[in-house]
Design a protein around this motif. Structure first.
Motif, PDB file in Angstrom:
ATOM      1  N   ASN A 187      -2.230  -6.383   3.348  1.00 12.95           N
ATOM      2  CA  ASN A 187      -0.923  -5.738   3.249  1.00 12.95           C
ATOM      3  C   ASN A 187       0.092  -6.467   4.140  1.00 12.95           C
ATOM      4  O   ASN A 187       1.225  -6.717   3.727  1.00 12.95           O
ATOM      5  CB  ASN A 187      -1.050  -4.266   3.658  1.00 12.95           C
ATOM      6  CG  ASN A 187       0.169  -3.454   3.326  1.00 12.95           C
ATOM      7  OD1 ASN A 187       0.634  -3.445   2.206  1.00 12.95           O
ATOM      8  ND2 ASN A 187       0.668  -2.757   4.324  1.00 12.95           N
TER       9      ASN A 187
ATOM     10  N   LEU B 164      -8.721   4.821   9.382  1.00  9.50           N
ATOM     11  CA  LEU B 164      -9.412   4.014   8.373  1.00  9.50           C
ATOM     12  C   LEU B 164      -9.587   2.541   8.749  1.00  9.50           C
ATOM     13  O   LEU B 164     -10.225   1.797   8.009  1.00  9.50           O
ATOM     14  CB  LEU B 164      -8.676   4.125   7.037  1.00  9.50           C
ATOM     15  CG  LEU B 164      -8.663   5.530   6.411  1.00  9.50           C
ATOM     16  CD1 LEU B 164      -7.883   5.521   5.107  1.00  9.50           C
ATOM     17  CD2 LEU B 164     -10.081   6.047   6.189  1.00  9.50           C
ATOM     18  N   SER B 165      -9.027   2.118   9.883  1.00  9.26           N
ATOM     19  CA  SER B 165      -9.131   0.703  10.269  1.00  9.26           C
ATOM     20  C   SER B 165     -10.554   0.170  10.303  1.00  9.26           C
ATOM     21  O   SER B 165     -10.789  -0.962   9.873  1.00  9.26           O
ATOM     22  CB  SER B 165      -8.441   0.459  11.615  1.00  9.26           C
ATOM     23  OG  SER B 165      -7.057   0.330  11.435  1.00  9.26           O
TER      24      SER B 165
ATOM     25  N   ILE C  92     -12.993   0.557   8.368  1.00 11.74           N
ATOM     26  CA  ILE C  92     -13.490   0.153   7.050  1.00 11.74           C
ATOM     27  C   ILE C  92     -12.428  -0.521   6.178  1.00 11.74           C
ATOM     28  O   ILE C  92     -12.751  -1.233   5.244  1.00 11.74           O
ATOM     29  CB  ILE C  92     -14.108   1.348   6.291  1.00 11.74           C
ATOM     30  CG1 ILE C  92     -13.089   2.478   6.141  1.00 11.74           C
ATOM     31  CG2 ILE C  92     -15.365   1.839   6.961  1.00 11.74           C
ATOM     32  CD1 ILE C  92     -13.549   3.615   5.246  1.00 11.74           C
ATOM     33  N   MET C  93     -11.160  -0.314   6.500  1.00  8.73           N
ATOM     34  CA  MET C  93     -10.066  -0.820   5.662  1.00  8.73           C
ATOM     35  C   MET C  93      -9.318  -2.001   6.275  1.00  8.73           C
ATOM     36  O   MET C  93      -8.316  -2.445   5.724  1.00  8.73           O
ATOM     37  CB  MET C  93      -9.065   0.308   5.374  1.00  8.73           C
ATOM     38  CG  MET C  93      -9.653   1.488   4.624  1.00  8.73           C
ATOM     39  SD  MET C  93      -9.961   1.148   2.907  1.00  8.73           S
ATOM     40  CE  MET C  93      -8.313   1.105   2.272  1.00  8.73           C
ATOM     41  N   LYS C  94      -9.782  -2.496   7.403  1.00  8.62           N
ATOM     42  CA  LYS C  94      -9.056  -3.555   8.110  1.00  8.62           C
ATOM     43  C   LYS C  94      -8.714  -4.749   7.212  1.00  8.62           C
ATOM     44  O   LYS C  94      -7.583  -5.230   7.256  1.00  8.62           O
ATOM     45  CB  LYS C  94      -9.831  -3.999   9.343  1.00  8.62           C
ATOM     46  CG  LYS C  94      -8.981  -4.686  10.356  1.00  8.62           C
ATOM     47  CD  LYS C  94      -9.713  -4.811  11.684  1.00  8.62           C
ATOM     48  CE  LYS C  94      -8.700  -5.057  12.767  1.00  8.62           C
ATOM     49  NZ  LYS C  94      -9.256  -4.940  14.088  1.00  8.62           N
TER      50      LYS C  94
ATOM     51  N   LEU D 139       0.834  -1.204   0.000  1.00  7.26           N
ATOM     52  CA  LEU D 139       0.000   0.000   0.000  1.00  7.26           C
ATOM     53  C   LEU D 139       0.872   1.259   0.000  1.00  7.26           C
ATOM     54  O   LEU D 139       2.018   1.225   0.445  1.00  7.26           O
ATOM     55  CB  LEU D 139      -0.938  -0.013   1.213  1.00  7.26           C
ATOM     56  CG  LEU D 139      -2.001  -1.118   1.192  1.00  7.26           C
ATOM     57  CD1 LEU D 139      -2.758  -1.164   2.508  1.00  7.26           C
ATOM     58  CD2 LEU D 139      -2.962  -0.913   0.024  1.00  7.26           C
TER      59      LEU D 139
ATOM     60  N   ILE E 214      -8.081  -4.805   4.042  1.00 13.82           N
ATOM     61  CA  ILE E 214      -7.015  -4.404   3.123  1.00 13.82           C
ATOM     62  C   ILE E 214      -5.695  -4.263   3.880  1.00 13.82           C
ATOM     63  O   ILE E 214      -4.645  -4.683   3.392  1.00 13.82           O
ATOM     64  CB  ILE E 214      -7.396  -3.113   2.373  1.00 13.82           C
ATOM     65  CG1 ILE E 214      -8.579  -3.424   1.456  1.00 13.82           C
ATOM     66  CG2 ILE E 214      -6.213  -2.553   1.594  1.00 13.82           C
ATOM     67  CD1 ILE E 214      -9.242  -2.230   0.844  1.00 13.82           C
ATOM     68  N   PHE E 215      -5.726  -3.689   5.086  1.00 11.23           N
ATOM     69  CA  PHE E 215      -4.510  -3.573   5.895  1.00 11.23           C
ATOM     70  C   PHE E 215      -3.994  -4.969   6.274  1.00 11.23           C
ATOM     71  O   PHE E 215      -2.792  -5.203   6.311  1.00 11.23           O
ATOM     72  CB  PHE E 215      -4.755  -2.732   7.141  1.00 11.23           C
ATOM     73  CG  PHE E 215      -5.066  -1.274   6.844  1.00 11.23           C
ATOM     74  CD1 PHE E 215      -4.587  -0.651   5.701  1.00 11.23           C
ATOM     75  CD2 PHE E 215      -5.852  -0.540   7.703  1.00 11.23           C
ATOM     76  CE1 PHE E 215      -4.871   0.685   5.434  1.00 11.23           C
ATOM     77  CE2 PHE E 215      -6.137   0.805   7.445  1.00 11.23           C
ATOM     78  CZ  PHE E 215      -5.653   1.414   6.311  1.00 11.23           C
TER      79      PHE E 215
END
Length: 192
Positions: free
Chosen positions: A143, A132-133, A135-137, A65, A139-140
Motif C-alpha cells: 500500500n 493486523l500488522s 500478518i498483513m505487513k 486499501l 500488504i500494508f
C-alpha cells in the motif's frame, strides 16, 4: 523491531531541479490538489518560519486499501532546496526525511535531473494497522509503495503544469493526477 514498525526508503529520479521539486513538496496546502490519490484533506495548522521550519499540518490520507489515516506532521528540520525532516503523530508516529540531490546539472543535454529520496520510519498506531500488522505487513508495505508511485507520477505532472506556465495548449495536454481509490468517497460522491 515491533510488528507495527515500518521503514521505507523510496527513491525517485525527477526531471527538474531541487529548487522546483522543493517548491512543490514544501507547499503542504497543495498536496490534496496535486497528489489526490493519497492526500484527501490537508490543513496547515501553523505555517512555520520562512523556511517552513515549525510548520504543522493535519492530514487525512489513504492508499489503495479501504482505510484512511488521520495524522499530523511538524517540520523539524529544513534545508531547502536539499530537503526537510518531519515528525509524524496520530495514526502514524515517527519521522520522514526528504532528501533532494542534483543528478544532472540544469544545462546538461536533456535538462536537469534530481534524485529524490524519502526515508519514512514510523510506528503504525491506527487500530487496524497496529492489530493486523503481524500478518498483513506485506500488504500494508505494498500500500505504501503504491502511494509513493502515485506521488512520483503526480509530482511529474505538477512540474509539467508549472513548466507549461499559462500556455493553454500545453496545459490541456497534461493528464490529471491519478485520483483516490474508493470507498472513502462513495457516500460523499452520491450526495453531490
Amino acid at each position: 523491531m515491533a510488528a507495527n514498525d515500518y521503514h521505507f526508503v523510496t527513491t525517485w529520479r525527477i526531471a527538474a531541479t531541487p529548487d522546483e521539486i522543493s517548491a512543490v513538496l514544501g507547499d503542504a496546502a497543495a498536496l490534496a490538489r496535486w497528489w489526490p490519490s493519497v492526500y484527501l484533506k490537508v490543513k496547515v495548522v501553523e505555517p512555520g518560519d520562512d523556511r517552513g521550519l515549525g510548520k504543522v499540518v493535519d492530514l487525512w490520507t489513504k492508499g489503495f486499501l479501504p482505510y484512511t489515516l488521520r495524522w499530523r506532521f511538524t517540520v523539524t528540520e529544513s534545508d531547502s532546496p536539499h530537503g526537510f525532516r518531519i515528525e509524524a503523530s496520530g495514526d502514524f508516529v515517527g519521522r520522514g526525511i526528504w532528501t533532494l540531490r542534483t543528478e544532472v546539472e540544469p544545462d546538461a543535454p536533456g535538462g536537469p535531473s534530481t534524485l529524490v529520496t524519502y526515508d519514512w520510519l514510523v510506528l503504525a498506531e491506527k487500530g487496524v494497522l497496529k492489530t493486523l500488522s503481524p500478518i498483513m505487513k506485506p500488504i500494508f508495505a505494498a500500500n505504501h509503495r503504491w502511494a509513493m508511485a502515485r506521488g512520483e507520477r503526480s509530482l511529474g505532472l505538477e512540474l509539467a503544469r508549472r513548466h507549461a506556465g499559462g500556455d493553454q495548449t500545453l496545459l490541456a495536454a497534461i493528464p490529471r493526477a491519478p485520483g483516490p481509490t474508493f470507498p472513502h468517497n462513495i457516500r460523499a460522491a452520491t450526495r453531490r
